[in-house]
Design a protein around this motif. Structure first.
Motif, PDB file in Angstrom:
ATOM      1  N   MET A   1      53.179  26.873  69.996  1.00 27.50           N
ATOM      2  CA  MET A   1      53.495  27.747  68.797  1.00 27.50           C
ATOM      3  C   MET A   1      52.270  28.423  68.341  1.00 27.50           C
ATOM      4  O   MET A   1      50.936  27.847  68.417  1.00 27.50           O
ATOM      5  N   PRO A   2      52.362  29.736  68.022  1.00 19.73           N
ATOM      6  CA  PRO A   2      51.059  30.499  67.826  1.00 19.73           C
ATOM      7  C   PRO A   2      50.328  29.947  66.548  1.00 19.73           C
ATOM      8  O   PRO A   2      51.271  29.646  65.494  1.00 19.73           O
ATOM      9  N   GLU A   3      49.216  30.346  66.468  1.00 16.42           N
ATOM     10  CA  GLU A   3      48.277  29.769  65.239  1.00 16.42           C
ATOM     11  C   GLU A   3      48.488  31.008  64.347  1.00 16.42           C
ATOM     12  O   GLU A   3      48.267  32.204  64.654  1.00 16.42           O
ATOM     13  N   PRO A   4      48.459  30.504  63.160  1.00 18.20           N
ATOM     14  CA  PRO A   4      48.522  31.585  62.086  1.00 18.20           C
ATOM     15  C   PRO A   4      47.164  31.962  61.586  1.00 18.20           C
ATOM     16  O   PRO A   4      46.170  31.325  61.860  1.00 18.20           O
ATOM     17  N   ARG A   5      47.277  33.102  61.006  1.00 22.59           N
ATOM     18  CA  ARG A   5      45.917  33.626  60.319  1.00 22.59           C
ATOM     19  C   ARG A   5      45.642  32.927  59.175  1.00 22.59           C
ATOM     20  O   ARG A   5      46.244  32.841  58.474  1.00 22.59           O
ATOM     21  N   LEU A   6      44.189  32.726  58.959  1.00 19.60           N
ATOM     22  CA  LEU A   6      43.775  32.075  57.798  1.00 19.60           C
ATOM     23  C   LEU A   6      43.179  32.978  56.566  1.00 19.60           C
ATOM     24  O   LEU A   6      42.062  33.599  57.263  1.00 19.60           O
ATOM     25  N   ASN A   7      43.596  33.278  55.598  1.00 21.77           N
ATOM     26  CA  ASN A   7      42.800  34.278  54.780  1.00 21.77           C
ATOM     27  C   ASN A   7      42.706  33.562  53.246  1.00 21.77           C
ATOM     28  O   ASN A   7      43.340  32.263  52.945  1.00 21.77           O
ATOM     29  N   HIS A   8      41.938  34.016  52.286  1.00 23.25           N
ATOM     30  CA  HIS A   8      41.644  33.541  51.166  1.00 23.25           C
ATOM     31  C   HIS A   8      41.778  34.633  50.010  1.00 23.25           C
ATOM     32  O   HIS A   8      41.449  36.022  50.541  1.00 23.25           O
ATOM     33  N   VAL A   9      42.272  34.158  48.784  1.00 23.79           N
ATOM     34  CA  VAL A   9      42.288  35.333  47.591  1.00 23.79           C
ATOM     35  C   VAL A   9      41.725  34.712  46.314  1.00 23.79           C
ATOM     36  O   VAL A   9      41.849  33.526  46.387  1.00 23.79           O
ATOM     37  N   GLN A  10      40.720  35.474  45.757  1.00 24.21           N
ATOM     38  CA  GLN A  10      40.370  34.859  44.655  1.00 24.21           C
ATOM     39  C   GLN A  10      41.179  34.930  43.275  1.00 24.21           C
ATOM     40  O   GLN A  10      41.666  35.947  43.287  1.00 24.21           O
ATOM     41  N   CYS A  11      41.403  33.848  42.627  1.00 19.63           N
ATOM     42  CA  CYS A  11      41.979  33.740  41.258  1.00 19.63           C
ATOM     43  C   CYS A  11      41.391  33.307  40.170  1.00 19.63           C
ATOM     44  O   CYS A  11      40.278  32.539  40.556  1.00 19.63           O
ATOM     45  N   LEU A  12      41.713  33.601  38.910  1.00 16.00           N
ATOM     46  CA  LEU A  12      41.086  33.185  37.930  1.00 16.00           C
ATOM     47  C   LEU A  12      41.837  31.936  37.388  1.00 16.00           C
ATOM     48  O   LEU A  12      42.876  31.525  37.450  1.00 16.00           O
ATOM     49  N   ASP A  13      40.610  31.033  36.837  1.00 18.36           N
ATOM     50  CA  ASP A  13      41.157  29.855  35.912  1.00 18.36           C
ATOM     51  C   ASP A  13      40.277  29.899  34.713  1.00 18.36           C
ATOM     52  O   ASP A  13      39.494  30.806  34.469  1.00 18.36           O
ATOM     53  N   THR A  14      40.373  28.815  33.979  1.00 14.27           N
ATOM     54  CA  THR A  14      39.694  28.502  32.519  1.00 14.27           C
ATOM     55  C   THR A  14      38.343  28.246  32.874  1.00 14.27           C
ATOM     56  O   THR A  14      37.504  28.528  31.866  1.00 14.27           O
ATOM     57  N   ARG A  15      37.636  27.885  34.163  1.00 16.91           N
ATOM     58  CA  ARG A  15      36.409  27.784  34.324  1.00 16.91           C
ATOM     59  C   ARG A  15      35.712  28.797  34.983  1.00 16.91           C
ATOM     60  O   ARG A  15      34.526  28.815  35.212  1.00 16.91           O
ATOM     61  N   GLY A  16      36.485  29.967  35.611  1.00 19.39           N
ATOM     62  CA  GLY A  16      35.884  30.903  36.389  1.00 19.39           C
ATOM     63  C   GLY A  16      36.805  31.302  37.409  1.00 19.39           C
ATOM     64  O   GLY A  16      37.981  31.761  37.167  1.00 19.39           O
ATOM     65  N   LEU A  17      36.411  31.305  38.748  1.00 20.27           N
ATOM     66  CA  LEU A  17      37.204  31.641  39.785  1.00 20.27           C
ATOM     67  C   LEU A  17      37.396  30.527  40.780  1.00 20.27           C
ATOM     68  O   LEU A  17      36.648  29.865  41.036  1.00 20.27           O
ATOM     69  N   HIS A  18      38.524  30.500  41.519  1.00 19.81           N
ATOM     70  CA  HIS A  18      38.384  29.911  42.875  1.00 19.81           C
ATOM     71  C   HIS A  18      39.375  30.514  43.695  1.00 19.81           C
ATOM     72  O   HIS A  18      40.067  31.409  43.594  1.00 19.81           O
ATOM     73  N   ARG A  19      38.989  30.175  45.038  1.00 19.46           N
ATOM     74  CA  ARG A  19      39.727  30.696  46.212  1.00 19.46           C
ATOM     75  C   ARG A  19      40.919  29.862  46.664  1.00 19.46           C
ATOM     76  O   ARG A  19      40.967  28.944  46.777  1.00 19.46           O
ATOM     77  N   MET A  20      42.059  30.582  46.616  1.00 19.18           N
ATOM     78  CA  MET A  20      43.327  30.099  47.221  1.00 19.18           C
ATOM     79  C   MET A  20      43.525  30.651  48.734  1.00 19.18           C
ATOM     80  O   MET A  20      43.308  31.696  49.074  1.00 19.18           O
ATOM     81  N   ALA A  21      43.510  29.312  49.625  1.00 19.91           N
ATOM     82  CA  ALA A  21      44.004  29.880  51.081  1.00 19.91           C
ATOM     83  C   ALA A  21      45.170  30.320  51.242  1.00 19.91           C
ATOM     84  O   ALA A  21      46.133  29.879  50.547  1.00 19.91           O
ATOM     85  N   TYR A  22      45.435  31.126  52.240  1.00 19.86           N
ATOM     86  CA  TYR A  22      46.882  31.282  52.655  1.00 19.86           C
ATOM     87  C   TYR A  22      47.008  31.575  54.347  1.00 19.86           C
ATOM     88  O   TYR A  22      46.088  32.309  54.911  1.00 19.86           O
ATOM     89  N   TRP A  23      48.132  31.268  54.758  1.00 21.55           N
ATOM     90  CA  TRP A  23      48.323  31.281  56.142  1.00 21.55           C
ATOM     91  C   TRP A  23      49.442  32.348  56.364  1.00 21.55           C
ATOM     92  O   TRP A  23      50.359  32.630  55.613  1.00 21.55           O
ATOM     93  N   GLU A  24      49.270  32.973  57.415  1.00 22.09           N
ATOM     94  CA  GLU A  24      49.974  34.100  57.612  1.00 22.09           C
ATOM     95  C   GLU A  24      50.395  34.419  59.154  1.00 22.09           C
ATOM     96  O   GLU A  24      49.566  34.280  60.042  1.00 22.09           O
TER      97      GLU A  24
END
Length: 288
Positions: free
Chosen positions: A1-24
């Protein structure tokens, strides 16, 4: 099974920013985008099998919802709620530059998709709700709450797999190899052993749900469901303790009048990792 690519996107929350990972998986230039969103204590690699099966036709993206998998943990656990998750997904869709998407959501991931699909000008053109609806059975919430966020540590992958199998009987029958593959991404290294991948604090707002909050949430979810206009497929484990047959039947009569498919000998929730389940999702998504 091929390995997916791992990426991140910055998102806003009440305390600042957090990174959300996503597989592609698949061609990142493909304008056809399929988003797969996981359940409460799970992570995006649950969709390895489905994503591999769909990657020839779609750019498949499976996020690790914040607090899970490779994503950041929130400094304020009160943020582990649907509005945060939905806002993060809007940010993700902007990153993907996706004008229109198909959505597969299991349990919590289905509720995120349900909310987004109810908005005016939603980008969701087809929606698959996997064993979840506006009415959620209290007994199922109590069962999930009995293990969510508990301190856990395992000496070996085999030990972790055995424990996770004990709390996941509703997932249906899997070979040992399949179950180990589903277990590996659920773990983080902890010295010479393993611990769960998720922030234990995701249980804080879950355990704060009162009967009054649950009733208000159910009313809001039905209102959102009734506003959905896209084609919708509802999947149900025939033995599910979270989505009753009565709720599922009501969902075929209201809102988008979902097409219902039940899987025998499965509870909450079908993992969409076996061929017969993948085939049902694939047929719905690729139909004209």
């Amino acid at each position: 099974m091929p390995e997916p690519r791992l990426n991140h996107v910055q998102c806003l929350d009440t305390r600042g920013l957090h990174r959300m990972a996503y597989w592609e998986w698949g061609d990142r230039a493909n304008p056809r985008v399929l988003v797969c969103a996981h359940g409460l204590s799970r992570q995006g690699r649950d969709f390895d099998s489905l994503a591999t099966a769909m990657a020839g036709e779609y750019r498949v993206v499976a996020p690790d919802v914040v607090g899970r998998g490779q994503s950041d943990w929130l400094s304020d656990p009160i943020g582990y709620v649907l509005p945060t998750y939905m806002a993060d997904m809007v940010t993700l869709l902007a990153r993907l530059d996706a004008q229109s998407v198909h959505w597969v959501g299991t349990s919590m991931g289905g509720l995120i998709g349900l909310g987004l699909a109810s908005f005016q000008q939603t980008p969701i053109a087809k929606l698959v709700l996997n064993d979840v609806g506006p009415t959620i059975q209290p007994d199922a919430l109590q069962r999930i709450g009995s293990y969510l966020g508990l301190p856990q540590r395992w000496a070996t992958l085999e030990d972790a797999a055995d424990y996770m199998l004990s709390i996941s009987q509703g997932f249906g029958t899997h070979s040992r190899e399949q179950w180990l593959a589903l277990t590996r991404p659920m773990l983080k290294a902890d010295g010479d052993g393993f611990k769960p991948h998720y922030d234990p604090a995701i249980a804080v707002p879950f355990r704060a749900i009162t009967p009054e909050l649950a009733a208000a949430s159910e009313a809001a979810l039905w209102k959102a469901y009734d506003a959905i206009a896209c084609r919708t497929l509802l999947l149900r484990g025939a033995d599910s303790d979270l989505l009753t047959r009565e709720t599922a039947q009501a969902m075929t009569q209201r809102g988008p009048r979902a097409q219902l498919h039940e899987f025998p000998a499965v509870g909450h929730a079908p993992m969409l990792s076996v061929p017969e389940q993948i085939a049902v999702v694939r047929e719905f998504l690729l139909a004209p």
